[in-house]
Enzyme design. Sequence first.
Site, PDB file in Angstrom:
ATOM      1  N   HIS A 137       1.117 -27.551  25.807  1.00  0.00           N
ATOM      2  CA  HIS A 137       0.083 -26.863  25.020  1.00  0.00           C
ATOM      3  C   HIS A 137      -1.187 -27.709  24.952  1.00  0.00           C
ATOM      4  O   HIS A 137      -1.119 -28.921  24.748  1.00  0.00           O
ATOM      5  CB  HIS A 137       0.577 -26.597  23.597  1.00  0.00           C
ATOM      6  CG  HIS A 137       1.566 -25.479  23.514  1.00  0.00           C
ATOM      7  ND1 HIS A 137       1.977 -24.917  22.334  1.00  0.00           N
ATOM      8  CD2 HIS A 137       2.226 -24.795  24.491  1.00  0.00           C
ATOM      9  CE1 HIS A 137       2.845 -23.949  22.575  1.00  0.00           C
ATOM     10  NE2 HIS A 137       3.021 -23.871  23.873  1.00  0.00           N
ATOM     11  N   TYR A 161      -0.566 -22.997  12.548  1.00  0.00           N
ATOM     12  CA  TYR A 161      -0.361 -23.544  11.201  1.00  0.00           C
ATOM     13  C   TYR A 161      -1.185 -22.678  10.254  1.00  0.00           C
ATOM     14  O   TYR A 161      -2.393 -22.536  10.441  1.00  0.00           O
ATOM     15  CB  TYR A 161      -0.855 -24.981  11.115  1.00  0.00           C
ATOM     16  CG  TYR A 161       0.039 -25.984  11.816  1.00  0.00           C
ATOM     17  CD1 TYR A 161       1.026 -26.665  11.117  1.00  0.00           C
ATOM     18  CD2 TYR A 161      -0.108 -26.258  13.169  1.00  0.00           C
ATOM     19  CE1 TYR A 161       1.849 -27.582  11.741  1.00  0.00           C
ATOM     20  CE2 TYR A 161       0.714 -27.179  13.810  1.00  0.00           C
ATOM     21  CZ  TYR A 161       1.691 -27.844  13.084  1.00  0.00           C
ATOM     22  OH  TYR A 161       2.506 -28.759  13.699  1.00  0.00           O
ATOM     23  N   PRO A 167       7.449 -32.543   7.654  1.00  0.00           N
ATOM     24  CA  PRO A 167       7.384 -32.056   9.040  1.00  0.00           C
ATOM     25  C   PRO A 167       6.036 -31.464   9.462  1.00  0.00           C
ATOM     26  O   PRO A 167       5.845 -31.166  10.638  1.00  0.00           O
ATOM     27  CB  PRO A 167       8.478 -30.992   9.090  1.00  0.00           C
ATOM     28  CG  PRO A 167       8.667 -30.555   7.688  1.00  0.00           C
ATOM     29  CD  PRO A 167       8.364 -31.735   6.823  1.00  0.00           C
ATOM     30  N   LYS A 216       5.763 -35.203  13.292  1.00  0.00           N
ATOM     31  CA  LYS A 216       5.834 -36.615  13.688  1.00  0.00           C
ATOM     32  C   LYS A 216       7.221 -37.245  13.633  1.00  0.00           C
ATOM     33  O   LYS A 216       7.415 -38.345  14.161  1.00  0.00           O
ATOM     34  CB  LYS A 216       4.904 -37.456  12.785  1.00  0.00           C
ATOM     35  CG  LYS A 216       3.431 -37.166  12.983  1.00  0.00           C
ATOM     36  CD  LYS A 216       2.978 -37.566  14.376  1.00  0.00           C
ATOM     37  CE  LYS A 216       1.635 -37.000  14.716  1.00  0.00           C
ATOM     38  NZ  LYS A 216       1.534 -36.508  16.087  1.00  0.00           N
ATOM     39  N   TYR A 271      -2.730 -35.687  16.156  1.00  0.00           N
ATOM     40  CA  TYR A 271      -1.693 -34.695  16.422  1.00  0.00           C
ATOM     41  C   TYR A 271      -1.086 -34.908  17.805  1.00  0.00           C
ATOM     42  O   TYR A 271       0.128 -34.836  17.991  1.00  0.00           O
ATOM     43  CB  TYR A 271      -2.279 -33.283  16.305  1.00  0.00           C
ATOM     44  CG  TYR A 271      -1.223 -32.209  16.298  1.00  0.00           C
ATOM     45  CD1 TYR A 271      -0.470 -31.961  15.157  1.00  0.00           C
ATOM     46  CD2 TYR A 271      -0.956 -31.469  17.442  1.00  0.00           C
ATOM     47  CE1 TYR A 271       0.522 -31.000  15.157  1.00  0.00           C
ATOM     48  CE2 TYR A 271       0.035 -30.502  17.447  1.00  0.00           C
ATOM     49  CZ  TYR A 271       0.779 -30.275  16.301  1.00  0.00           C
ATOM     50  OH  TYR A 271       1.767 -29.334  16.306  1.00  0.00           O
TER      51      TYR A 271
HETATM   52  P1  FAD Z   1      18.761 -38.358  13.319  1.00  0.00           P
HETATM   53  O1  FAD Z   1      18.330 -37.327  14.278  1.00  0.00           O
HETATM   54  O2  FAD Z   1      19.004 -37.944  11.899  1.00  0.00           O
HETATM   55  O3  FAD Z   1      20.076 -39.014  13.901  1.00  0.00           O
HETATM   56  C1  FAD Z   1      20.898 -39.856  13.147  1.00  0.00           C
HETATM   57  C2  FAD Z   1      22.313 -39.750  13.662  1.00  0.00           C
HETATM   58  O4  FAD Z   1      23.121 -40.684  12.969  1.00  0.00           O
HETATM   59  C3  FAD Z   1      22.917 -38.381  13.408  1.00  0.00           C
HETATM   60  O5  FAD Z   1      23.459 -37.868  14.603  1.00  0.00           O
HETATM   61  C4  FAD Z   1      24.001 -38.647  12.379  1.00  0.00           C
HETATM   62  O6  FAD Z   1      25.100 -37.776  12.484  1.00  0.00           O
HETATM   63  C5  FAD Z   1      24.360 -40.090  12.667  1.00  0.00           C
HETATM   64  N1  FAD Z   1      24.956 -40.810  11.528  1.00  0.00           N
HETATM   65  C6  FAD Z   1      24.598 -40.749  10.223  1.00  0.00           C
HETATM   66  N2  FAD Z   1      25.375 -41.570   9.496  1.00  0.00           N
HETATM   67  C7  FAD Z   1      26.260 -42.145  10.339  1.00  0.00           C
HETATM   68  C8  FAD Z   1      27.322 -43.065  10.172  1.00  0.00           C
HETATM   69  N3  FAD Z   1      27.639 -43.552   8.978  1.00  0.00           N
HETATM   70  N4  FAD Z   1      28.024 -43.461  11.271  1.00  0.00           N
HETATM   71  C9  FAD Z   1      27.710 -42.981  12.510  1.00  0.00           C
HETATM   72  N5  FAD Z   1      26.709 -42.084  12.712  1.00  0.00           N
HETATM   73  C10 FAD Z   1      25.991 -41.681  11.653  1.00  0.00           C
HETATM   74  N6  FAD Z   1      10.951 -33.051  12.328  1.00  0.00           N
HETATM   75  C11 FAD Z   1       9.985 -32.295  12.851  1.00  0.00           C
HETATM   76  O7  FAD Z   1       9.031 -32.846  13.416  1.00  0.00           O
HETATM   77  N7  FAD Z   1      10.076 -30.925  12.789  1.00  0.00           N
HETATM   78  C12 FAD Z   1      11.139 -30.281  12.183  1.00  0.00           C
HETATM   79  O8  FAD Z   1      11.192 -29.067  12.160  1.00  0.00           O
HETATM   80  C13 FAD Z   1      12.149 -31.051  11.609  1.00  0.00           C
HETATM   81  N8  FAD Z   1      13.229 -30.471  10.986  1.00  0.00           N
HETATM   82  C14 FAD Z   1      14.182 -31.266  10.421  1.00  0.00           C
HETATM   83  C15 FAD Z   1      15.286 -30.680   9.751  1.00  0.00           C
HETATM   84  C16 FAD Z   1      16.248 -31.472   9.137  1.00  0.00           C
HETATM   85  C17 FAD Z   1      17.413 -30.819   8.413  1.00  0.00           C
HETATM   86  C18 FAD Z   1      16.129 -32.876   9.186  1.00  0.00           C
HETATM   87  C19 FAD Z   1      17.165 -33.761   8.494  1.00  0.00           C
HETATM   88  C20 FAD Z   1      15.045 -33.456   9.883  1.00  0.00           C
HETATM   89  C21 FAD Z   1      14.072 -32.668  10.490  1.00  0.00           C
HETATM   90  N9  FAD Z   1      12.970 -33.229  11.190  1.00  0.00           N
HETATM   91  C22 FAD Z   1      12.011 -32.460  11.714  1.00  0.00           C
HETATM   92  C23 FAD Z   1      12.823 -34.637  11.420  1.00  0.00           C
HETATM   93  C24 FAD Z   1      13.329 -35.063  12.802  1.00  0.00           C
HETATM   94  O9  FAD Z   1      14.331 -34.167  13.217  1.00  0.00           O
HETATM   95  C25 FAD Z   1      13.819 -36.476  12.638  1.00  0.00           C
HETATM   96  O10 FAD Z   1      12.683 -37.286  12.382  1.00  0.00           O
HETATM   97  C26 FAD Z   1      14.587 -37.008  13.838  1.00  0.00           C
HETATM   98  O11 FAD Z   1      15.841 -36.354  13.929  1.00  0.00           O
HETATM   99  C27 FAD Z   1      14.803 -38.518  13.699  1.00  0.00           C
HETATM  100  O12 FAD Z   1      15.701 -38.965  14.662  1.00  0.00           O
HETATM  101  P2  FAD Z   1      16.710 -40.137  14.344  1.00  0.00           P
HETATM  102  O13 FAD Z   1      17.399 -40.402  15.620  1.00  0.00           O
HETATM  103  O14 FAD Z   1      15.998 -41.231  13.657  1.00  0.00           O
HETATM  104  O15 FAD Z   1      17.718 -39.557  13.245  1.00  0.00           O
HETATM  105  C1  PHB Z   2       8.915 -26.892  15.498  1.00  0.00           C
HETATM  106  O1  PHB Z   2       8.625 -26.265  16.529  1.00  0.00           O
HETATM  107  O2  PHB Z   2      10.070 -26.945  15.089  1.00  0.00           O
HETATM  108  C2  PHB Z   2       7.854 -27.562  14.725  1.00  0.00           C
HETATM  109  C3  PHB Z   2       6.561 -27.560  15.211  1.00  0.00           C
HETATM  110  C4  PHB Z   2       5.557 -28.197  14.484  1.00  0.00           C
HETATM  111  C5  PHB Z   2       5.849 -28.816  13.288  1.00  0.00           C
HETATM  112  C6  PHB Z   2       7.156 -28.831  12.820  1.00  0.00           C
HETATM  113  C7  PHB Z   2       8.161 -28.184  13.542  1.00  0.00           C
HETATM  114  O3  PHB Z   2       4.872 -29.413  12.586  1.00  0.00           O
END
Ligand code: FAD
Ligand code: PHB
Length: 393
Positions: A75, A204, A296, A300, A387
């Site tokens: 995009h 947005y 969100p 980021k 962004y």
């Molecule tokens: P995570 O993806 O959370 O991965 C952590 C992993 O550690 C998981 O697989 C978990 O199962 C594992 N874990 C936890 N505890 C333990 C343990 N004790 N032992 C072993 N494994 C463990 N960001 C956006 O930009 N847009 C969105 O729409 C958006 N939606 C989201 C919705 C939800 C419900 C959540 C929680 C977050 C969302 N985010 C979103 C944020 C984005 O998804 C996260 O910033 C991203 O997943 C971060 O990646 P990570 O690898 O740090 O953590």
């Molecule tokens: C998404 O596509 O899930 C999405 C896009 C932009 C955002 C958050 C989530 O700021």
Amino acid sequence: MKELRTQVAIVGAGPAGLLLGHLLERSGIESIILERRSREYVERRVRAGVIEHGIANLLDESGAGQRMREVGLVHHGVEVRFERRSHRIPLTELSGGKSITVYGQQEVVKDLVRLRLDAGAPIVFDAAVTALDGLSSGEPTVSVSAPEGDVLVRCDFVAGCDGSFGVSHHALPANVARRHERTFPTAWLGILAEAPPAAEELIYCRHENGFALYSMRSPTLSRLYLGVRPDERLEDWSDGRIWDELSTRLATDEGAVVNRGPILERGITAMRTVVIEPMRYGALFLAGDAAHIVPPTGAKGMNLALADVRVLAEALHESIMSHNDTLLDSYSDTCLERVWRAQEFSNYMTQMLHPSFDDEFENGVQTARLRQLVNSREAATVLARSYVDLNSL
Ligand code: FAD
Ligand code: PHB
């Protein structure tokens, strides 16, 4: 109890843990990834969708970007909608030629799991880490509860990539960790629907009923969000109510439409912001959501997580291969500077786009900000640069 030995124990197979394992593996460093959920679960978890310019390049250059380049949607702009009018921010034009890639987080996770398993490197699924010990004694251990019984992993370093509900951040002693936290008076109700997106770019939208976001995953899959009250219950939102509210909020005087279709996935996510300082304690290094959460609205979260492990992988490589700890010692400060920048941006986006239901002063300020954004090339340039590529600026 069974014992294992590795150089780096990685807690969590989210984007952060998986990319770290991949980067280490490519530089000849051994690691074990421990994940408390099943492979099916982590590969199905629908979350973020926007990949920054520099982070897409990172995935590509590390050999993990092939499918993203094939099917990800590139995009060059986003729309900002308020007062029933749409305004386009030309991201590529304002950021010196950069773009974003729309590609689901679970696809990034699938690609990285496959690469790791193909390389014969270990990921233990259904293995919950229960304790981290010896972090400041030079002999770190990770206790794991796995289906075949308890396991003790001995290692040189621990990477805490286990998200905000993990155990790693609790291993920082209270007199070491500073935790900064805020909860926003709003949550997001998100859906994934089998419907062709009615717009080519993300929208947005600020409406007096609340925030709305039109996003997508493919030419046939739409991803949409509604800002709702934090105590809202999913069961009170029928499919019809969700679509009607999206149509109301996203409506313009030009008659914009929302394409409807079967809802495949839905959920409500609270909006929080957290920063844990420092991101290191002894042999433990926190990365991604384990160290920080952003609302969100700035897209980021995943980008920050992947950018952290870019820094961590290089620092571990320098330490293990060249016995030089300079990068490890500066890991926390290096990351936190970027993390606070992302907090500032995500908070700016959140506060500008979520109307207040009881503070007309706040609403006046939000509208003034939005007008400035769409009328001032300078203001739009600041937004576009952050962004598109905040984590590589
Ligand atoms: P995570 O993806 O959370 O991965 C952590 C992993 O550690 C998981 O697989 C978990 O199962 C594992 N874990 C936890 N505890 C333990 C343990 N004790 N032992 C072993 N494994 C463990 N960001 C956006 O930009 N847009 C969105 O729409 C958006 N939606 C989201 C919705 C939800 C419900 C959540 C929680 C977050 C969302 N985010 C979103 C944020 C984005 O998804 C996260 O910033 C991203 O997943 C971060 O990646 P990570 O690898 O740090 O953590
Ligand atoms: C998404 O596509 O899930 C999405 C896009 C932009 C955002 C958050 C989530 O700021």
